[in-house]
Design a protein around this motif. Structure first.
Motif, PDB file in Angstrom:
ATOM      1  N   LEU A 152      19.406 -57.229   5.747  1.00  0.00           N
ATOM      2  CA  LEU A 152      19.957 -56.478   6.867  1.00  0.00           C
ATOM      3  C   LEU A 152      19.609 -57.228   8.144  1.00  0.00           C
ATOM      4  N   LEU A 153      20.631 -57.557   8.923  1.00  0.00           N
ATOM      5  CA  LEU A 153      20.449 -58.283  10.181  1.00  0.00           C
ATOM      6  C   LEU A 153      20.934 -57.432  11.347  1.00  0.00           C
ATOM      7  N   VAL A 154      20.179 -57.451  12.428  1.00  0.00           N
ATOM      8  CA  VAL A 154      20.608 -56.844  13.693  1.00  0.00           C
ATOM      9  C   VAL A 154      20.570 -57.951  14.729  1.00  0.00           C
ATOM     10  N   ASP A 155      21.703 -58.209  15.339  1.00  0.00           N
ATOM     11  CA  ASP A 155      21.834 -59.286  16.325  1.00  0.00           C
ATOM     12  C   ASP A 155      21.331 -60.617  15.760  1.00  0.00           C
ATOM     13  N   GLY A 156      21.606 -60.848  14.462  1.00  0.00           N
ATOM     14  CA  GLY A 156      21.246 -62.111  13.819  1.00  0.00           C
ATOM     15  C   GLY A 156      19.809 -62.212  13.350  1.00  0.00           C
ATOM     16  N   LYS A 157      18.993 -61.178  13.577  1.00  0.00           N
ATOM     17  CA  LYS A 157      17.585 -61.201  13.165  1.00  0.00           C
ATOM     18  C   LYS A 157      17.396 -60.293  11.960  1.00  0.00           C
ATOM     19  N   GLU A 158      16.689 -60.798  10.941  1.00  0.00           N
ATOM     20  CA  GLU A 158      16.446 -60.004   9.744  1.00  0.00           C
ATOM     21  C   GLU A 158      15.503 -58.850  10.054  1.00  0.00           C
ATOM     22  N   VAL A 159      15.945 -57.633   9.709  1.00  0.00           N
ATOM     23  CA  VAL A 159      15.114 -56.436   9.919  1.00  0.00           C
ATOM     24  C   VAL A 159      14.850 -55.706   8.607  1.00  0.00           C
ATOM     25  N   GLY A 160      15.511 -56.125   7.529  1.00  0.00           N
ATOM     26  CA  GLY A 160      15.300 -55.507   6.231  1.00  0.00           C
ATOM     27  C   GLY A 160      15.700 -56.456   5.125  1.00  0.00           C
ATOM     28  N   PHE A 161      15.000 -56.370   3.984  1.00  0.00           N
ATOM     29  CA  PHE A 161      15.290 -57.247   2.856  1.00  0.00           C
ATOM     30  C   PHE A 161      14.877 -56.549   1.573  1.00  0.00           C
ATOM     31  N   LEU A 162      15.684 -56.701   0.536  1.00  0.00           N
ATOM     32  CA  LEU A 162      15.388 -56.114  -0.760  1.00  0.00           C
ATOM     33  C   LEU A 162      15.795 -57.106  -1.845  1.00  0.00           C
ATOM     34  N   ARG A 163      14.909 -57.345  -2.813  1.00  0.00           N
ATOM     35  CA  ARG A 163      15.206 -58.232  -3.942  1.00  0.00           C
ATOM     36  C   ARG A 163      15.000 -57.436  -5.221  1.00  0.00           C
ATOM     37  N   GLU A 164      15.997 -57.483  -6.111  1.00  0.00           N
ATOM     38  CA  GLU A 164      15.934 -56.780  -7.390  1.00  0.00           C
ATOM     39  C   GLU A 164      16.412 -57.705  -8.498  1.00  0.00           C
ATOM     40  N   ARG A 165      15.902 -57.489  -9.702  1.00  0.00           N
ATOM     41  CA  ARG A 165      16.389 -58.232 -10.865  1.00  0.00           C
ATOM     42  C   ARG A 165      17.758 -57.709 -11.259  1.00  0.00           C
ATOM     43  N   GLY A 166      18.595 -58.602 -11.758  1.00  0.00           N
ATOM     44  CA  GLY A 166      19.930 -58.204 -12.209  1.00  0.00           C
ATOM     45  C   GLY A 166      20.852 -57.913 -11.050  1.00  0.00           C
ATOM     46  N   THR A 167      21.835 -57.082 -11.309  1.00  0.00           N
ATOM     47  CA  THR A 167      22.858 -56.801 -10.290  1.00  0.00           C
ATOM     48  C   THR A 167      22.411 -55.788  -9.257  1.00  0.00           C
ATOM     49  N   GLY A 168      21.209 -55.253  -9.407  1.00  0.00           N
ATOM     50  CA  GLY A 168      20.703 -54.294  -8.424  1.00  0.00           C
ATOM     51  C   GLY A 168      21.212 -52.900  -8.702  1.00  0.00           C
ATOM     52  N   HIS A 169      20.502 -51.928  -8.183  1.00  0.00           N
ATOM     53  CA  HIS A 169      20.851 -50.525  -8.391  1.00  0.00           C
ATOM     54  C   HIS A 169      21.622 -50.013  -7.188  1.00  0.00           C
ATOM     55  N   LEU A 170      22.650 -49.254  -7.447  1.00  0.00           N
ATOM     56  CA  LEU A 170      23.407 -48.611  -6.379  1.00  0.00           C
ATOM     57  C   LEU A 170      23.377 -47.111  -6.625  1.00  0.00           C
ATOM     58  N   PRO A 171      23.302 -46.271  -5.640  1.00  0.00           N
ATOM     59  CA  PRO A 171      23.293 -46.655  -4.224  1.00  0.00           C
ATOM     60  C   PRO A 171      21.971 -47.283  -3.799  1.00  0.00           C
ATOM     61  N   ARG A 172      22.058 -48.105  -2.782  1.00  0.00           N
ATOM     62  CA  ARG A 172      20.905 -48.811  -2.220  1.00  0.00           C
ATOM     63  C   ARG A 172      20.923 -48.551  -0.718  1.00  0.00           C
ATOM     64  N   ARG A 173      19.753 -48.319  -0.134  1.00  0.00           N
ATOM     65  CA  ARG A 173      19.653 -48.035   1.307  1.00  0.00           C
ATOM     66  C   ARG A 173      18.655 -48.984   1.963  1.00  0.00           C
ATOM     67  N   LEU A 174      19.003 -49.417   3.160  1.00  0.00           N
ATOM     68  CA  LEU A 174      18.079 -50.164   4.006  1.00  0.00           C
ATOM     69  C   LEU A 174      18.112 -49.511   5.379  1.00  0.00           C
ATOM     70  N   THR A 175      16.981 -49.520   6.064  1.00  0.00           N
ATOM     71  CA  THR A 175      16.910 -48.897   7.381  1.00  0.00           C
ATOM     72  C   THR A 175      16.572 -49.933   8.441  1.00  0.00           C
ATOM     73  N   GLY A 176      16.979 -49.642   9.658  1.00  0.00           N
ATOM     74  CA  GLY A 176      16.684 -50.510  10.790  1.00  0.00           C
ATOM     75  C   GLY A 176      16.809 -49.715  12.080  1.00  0.00           C
ATOM     76  N   GLU A 177      16.694 -50.433  13.190  1.00  0.00           N
ATOM     77  CA  GLU A 177      16.838 -49.818  14.510  1.00  0.00           C
ATOM     78  C   GLU A 177      17.643 -50.741  15.401  1.00  0.00           C
ATOM     79  N   LEU A 178      18.487 -50.148  16.232  1.00  0.00           N
ATOM     80  CA  LEU A 178      19.139 -50.920  17.283  1.00  0.00           C
ATOM     81  C   LEU A 178      18.141 -51.009  18.433  1.00  0.00           C
ATOM     82  N   PRO A 179      17.945 -52.203  18.991  1.00  0.00           N
ATOM     83  CA  PRO A 179      16.902 -52.398  20.008  1.00  0.00           C
ATOM     84  C   PRO A 179      17.303 -51.899  21.394  1.00  0.00           C
ATOM     85  N   ASP A 180      17.636 -50.631  21.485  1.00  0.00           N
ATOM     86  CA  ASP A 180      17.955 -50.008  22.769  1.00  0.00           C
ATOM     87  C   ASP A 180      16.723 -49.271  23.265  1.00  0.00           C
ATOM     88  N   HIS A 181      16.810 -48.696  24.462  1.00  0.00           N
ATOM     89  CA  HIS A 181      15.708 -47.895  25.001  1.00  0.00           C
ATOM     90  C   HIS A 181      16.213 -46.487  25.249  1.00  0.00           C
TER      91      HIS A 181
END
Length: 106
Positions: free
Chosen positions: A30-59
């Motif tokens: 998961l990238l926000v403005d080109g910077k990695e903010v989340g990463f997940l590695r799984e064996r095989g094709t991965g499980h779905l559904p899959r969720r990653l979280t992040g934040e937009l760098p606003d104030h």
């Protein structure tokens, strides 16, 4: 053969990208403005559904979740949805093609 998907959406002046590479290992970043903010590695094709979280760098920061899923049972192409401020916003797949295997590149 590895598959690659790249989902993207511009929201509130920020770029949100989800890259998925699947094969023997499935890597989801998961990238926000080109910077990695989340990463997940799984064996095989991965499980779905899959969720990653992040934040937009606003104030103040705007937290969000991206959800990868299949549109229907048995379909192999994933879909990606940005969940932000109570809304579910689709993220289009920018690249949906197999990557050449390393053996074929030799």
């Amino acid at each position: 053969m590895r598959r690659r998907h790249s989902f993207h959406r511009d929201q509130y002046g920020h770029s949100i990208t989800v890259n998925v590479r699947s094969g023997l290992l499935t890597e989801t970043e998961l990238l926000v403005d080109g910077k990695e903010v989340g990463f997940l590695r799984e064996r095989g094709t991965g499980h779905l559904p899959r969720r990653l979280t992040g934040e937009l760098p606003d104030h103040p920061a705007r937290p969000f979740t991206v959800r990868l899923d299949r549109p229907a049972p048995g379909l192999h192409l994933p879909t990606c949805v940005l969940e932000l401020e109570g809304r579910a916003l689709p993220m289009p797949d920018q690249v949906a093609h197999p990557e050449p295997s390393r053996a074929a590149a030799r």
